[in-house]
Write an enzyme that holds these catalytic residues in place. Structure first.
Site, PDB file in Angstrom:
ATOM      1  N   GLN A 197       1.034   6.406  -6.627  1.00  0.00           N
ATOM      2  CA  GLN A 197      -0.417   6.978  -6.249  1.00  0.00           C
ATOM      3  C   GLN A 197      -0.036   8.421  -6.566  1.00  0.00           C
ATOM      4  O   GLN A 197       1.007   9.109  -5.792  1.00  0.00           O
ATOM      5  CB  GLN A 197      -0.647   6.760  -4.808  1.00  0.00           C
ATOM      6  CG  GLN A 197      -1.845   7.364  -4.301  1.00  0.00           C
ATOM      7  CD  GLN A 197      -2.267   7.075  -3.006  1.00  0.00           C
ATOM      8  OE1 GLN A 197      -1.540   7.899  -2.181  1.00  0.00           O
ATOM      9  NE2 GLN A 197      -2.912   6.140  -2.434  1.00  0.00           N
ATOM     10  N   ARG A 203       1.083  -1.426   7.261  1.00  0.00           N
ATOM     11  CA  ARG A 203       1.915  -1.482   8.572  1.00  0.00           C
ATOM     12  C   ARG A 203       2.664  -2.828   8.472  1.00  0.00           C
ATOM     13  O   ARG A 203       3.851  -2.986   9.037  1.00  0.00           O
ATOM     14  CB  ARG A 203       1.251  -1.414   9.683  1.00  0.00           C
ATOM     15  CG  ARG A 203       1.000   0.471   9.876  1.00  0.00           C
ATOM     16  CD  ARG A 203      -0.041   0.743  11.059  1.00  0.00           C
ATOM     17  NE  ARG A 203      -0.250   2.006  11.489  1.00  0.00           N
ATOM     18  CZ  ARG A 203      -0.964   2.651  10.664  1.00  0.00           C
ATOM     19  NH1 ARG A 203      -1.995   1.973   9.670  1.00  0.00           N
ATOM     20  NH2 ARG A 203      -1.333   4.023  11.084  1.00  0.00           N
ATOM     21  N   ARG A 218      -8.099   4.842  -5.069  1.00  0.00           N
ATOM     22  CA  ARG A 218      -8.399   4.917  -3.516  1.00  0.00           C
ATOM     23  C   ARG A 218      -9.396   5.780  -3.102  1.00  0.00           C
ATOM     24  O   ARG A 218      -9.264   6.975  -3.283  1.00  0.00           O
ATOM     25  CB  ARG A 218      -6.833   4.961  -2.772  1.00  0.00           C
ATOM     26  CG  ARG A 218      -7.244   5.061  -1.295  1.00  0.00           C
ATOM     27  CD  ARG A 218      -6.007   4.734  -0.347  1.00  0.00           C
ATOM     28  NE  ARG A 218      -5.386   3.411  -0.310  1.00  0.00           N
ATOM     29  CZ  ARG A 218      -4.736   2.873   0.502  1.00  0.00           C
ATOM     30  NH1 ARG A 218      -4.214   3.774   1.070  1.00  0.00           N
ATOM     31  NH2 ARG A 218      -4.543   1.636   0.491  1.00  0.00           N
ATOM     32  N   SER A 260       0.776  -1.113  -0.017  1.00  0.00           N
ATOM     33  CA  SER A 260       0.047  -0.037   0.207  1.00  0.00           C
ATOM     34  C   SER A 260       0.792   1.115   0.015  1.00  0.00           C
ATOM     35  O   SER A 260       1.902   1.258   0.769  1.00  0.00           O
ATOM     36  CB  SER A 260      -0.893  -0.057   1.238  1.00  0.00           C
ATOM     37  OG  SER A 260      -1.887   0.770   1.205  1.00  0.00           O
ATOM     38  N   PRO A 261       0.459   2.411  -0.688  1.00  0.00           N
ATOM     39  CA  PRO A 261       1.195   3.661  -0.581  1.00  0.00           C
ATOM     40  C   PRO A 261       1.303   4.089   0.905  1.00  0.00           C
ATOM     41  O   PRO A 261       0.450   4.095   1.395  1.00  0.00           O
ATOM     42  CB  PRO A 261       0.349   4.587  -1.650  1.00  0.00           C
ATOM     43  CG  PRO A 261      -0.466   3.653  -2.156  1.00  0.00           C
ATOM     44  CD  PRO A 261      -0.927   2.636  -1.359  1.00  0.00           C
ATOM     45  N   ALA A 264       1.926   8.703  -1.804  1.00  0.00           N
ATOM     46  CA  ALA A 264       1.179   9.688  -2.036  1.00  0.00           C
ATOM     47  C   ALA A 264       2.169  10.788  -2.724  1.00  0.00           C
ATOM     48  O   ALA A 264       2.932  11.216  -2.062  1.00  0.00           O
ATOM     49  CB  ALA A 264       0.236  10.405  -1.156  1.00  0.00           C
ATOM     50  N   TYR A 322      -8.007  14.137   1.918  1.00  0.00           N
ATOM     51  CA  TYR A 322      -7.321  14.974   0.969  1.00  0.00           C
ATOM     52  C   TYR A 322      -8.251  15.555  -0.109  1.00  0.00           C
ATOM     53  O   TYR A 322      -9.316  15.345   0.142  1.00  0.00           O
ATOM     54  CB  TYR A 322      -6.221  14.346   0.589  1.00  0.00           C
ATOM     55  CG  TYR A 322      -4.965  13.723   1.403  1.00  0.00           C
ATOM     56  CD1 TYR A 322      -4.625  14.600   2.390  1.00  0.00           C
ATOM     57  CD2 TYR A 322      -5.060  12.553   1.635  1.00  0.00           C
ATOM     58  CE1 TYR A 322      -3.838  14.082   3.451  1.00  0.00           C
ATOM     59  CE2 TYR A 322      -4.341  12.040   2.650  1.00  0.00           C
ATOM     60  CZ  TYR A 322      -3.366  12.852   3.441  1.00  0.00           C
ATOM     61  OH  TYR A 322      -2.791  12.360   4.641  1.00  0.00           O
TER      62      TYR A 322
END
Length: 387
Positions: free
Chosen positions: A105, A330, A236, A28-29, A63, A188
């Site tokens: 991303q 994580r 996403r 994942s980003p 990101a 965001y």
């Protein structure tokens, strides 16, 4: 739904458009807050490259800001200029050399811009601390008291932001990435437009569902002008704000349906991030139901993310048809070699780097690089050539 191989388990292949993923595990980003002027560094090469060595089929860079003022922090990764391409290309090339697919991303922080990176504390930065004052959002509503007060973005500037996403897609293509993800989650800029809790506009970008989602469709359409048809496009989203009266899963399903027809291949299903005091019932796999529902009701591929840590847990999600890929964050920070360990736990074969074969199970195959994809002229390139 885009054509893909049947979902049998975590270690089955997945083909989306012309890209083949060796398994259903993606990195994942995750923001690293380790740049100067948005430039990727050796940290990004080692951080992302080690997850490719570890066997993830898809490694998505964090990101990446489409404009300097679109960064969350002064240390964010950027893709707003041609100068950013070369260091990103080095990373994409290494990921592909390890048999993984490189993704990136692209993002705009909106009202969460010009803030301190996590280990330096939270909240807004002064110009003396490296912050900036040019912060925009759908409406002049701050995320939290210690965050910057944004200006309501003018319509003509929305057009320039949409164009910046398109140009960022072209740079990502030039850098060699094979998967592109648009960040429309976690409070965001694009998510801020989606939610009536942060979007109080009365023009064509506010009010109705059609208006609040307009910027997403515009960004997807512009990105698809630069991002070739042969390559996958992900988005996403936060499937809910976790607050009554906000963005919710019913709207997320409706949005996913519309984006599928515009060329989005997969919805990466997260949640929250737009309301500072939202009460989120976090638990193992708590966001998986969003991926399952959007996949079923919108007829689109989905990715599951959030407190997925165990091999059997991830495998079950794929086998039950709840999602098409598993995105680990994580857990990948704790264990870059999670895919190798998960394969052993599930009794599955996975290729290893040739350099590591002496430590691999007997009969393990050496990993092969991702094959090159022949360049194909994009719509934007054809237009520039006068065709």
């Amino acid at each position: 739904m885009p054509q893909s191989t049947p979902a049998k388990g975590l270690f089955d292949e997945l083909t989306i458009r012309d890209v083949r993923l060796a398994n259903r595990i993606a990195v994942s980003p995750m923001c690293q807050y380790s740049c100067e002027d948005g430039m990727a560094t050796d940290w990004h090469l080692v951080h992302l490259g080690s997850r490719a060595v570890g066997g993830a089929a898809l490694v998505i860079a964090e990101a990446t800001a489409v404009l300097p003022e679109a960064r969350i922090s002064p240390q964010d990764l950027g893709i707003w200029s041609e100068a950013h391409i070369e260091p990103l290309a080095r990373i994409a090339q290494f990921i592909h050399s390890q048999g993984s697919v490189a993704g990136i991303q692209i993002a705009h922080a909106g009202r969460k811009a010009s803030t301190a990176r996590p280990w330096d504390g939270a909240g807004k930065l002064t110009e003396q601390e490296g912050g900036w004052n040019d912060i925009v959002a759908p409406s002049a509503v701050a995320f939290a008291p210690n965050y910057p007060m944004p200006a309501a973005v003018k319509v003509e500037r929305i057009a320039s932001i949409v164009d910046a996403f398109g140009k960022a897609a072209q740079r990502a293509l030039d850098a060699g990435f094979r998967v592109l993800e648009i960040h429309s989650a976690h409070g965001y800029l694009i998510h801020e437009f989606l939610s009536p809790l942060s979007n109080h506009r009365s023009d064509q970008y506010g009010g109705s569902f059609e208006n609040r989602t307009r910027i997403v469709r515009e960004v997807v359409n512009r990105v698809r002008q630069y991002w070739p048809e042969r390559l996958p496009l992900f988005i996403r989203i936060s499937a809910t704000d976790w607050v009554e009266g906000g963005w919710d899963t019913d709207q997320a399903v409706e949005l996913a349906r519309s984006l599928r027809t515009l060329g989005v291949d997969l919805v990466d299903c997260s949640s929250g991030g737009n309301i500072a005091d939202a009460k989120i019932p976090m638990a193992p796999g708590y966001q998986v139901p969003f991926a399952e529902r959007i996949r079923r009701d919108a007829g689109i591929l989905t990715g599951a993310v959030g407190m997925i840590t165990e091999a059997q847990q991830a495998d079950d999600i794929i086998r039950r048809g709840q999602a098409d890929i598993i995105l680990l964050a994580r857990e990948m920070l704790r264990d870059p070699y999670w895919p190798l360990h998960a394969a052993a736990q599930l009794g599955k074969q996975i290729s290893w780097p040739a350099q590591y074969l002496r430590a691999a199970p007997a009969g393990t195959a050496a990993r092969q690089p991702v094959e090159e994809i022949e360049p194909v002229q994009t719509v934007a390139e054809s237009s520039r050539a006068g065709k």
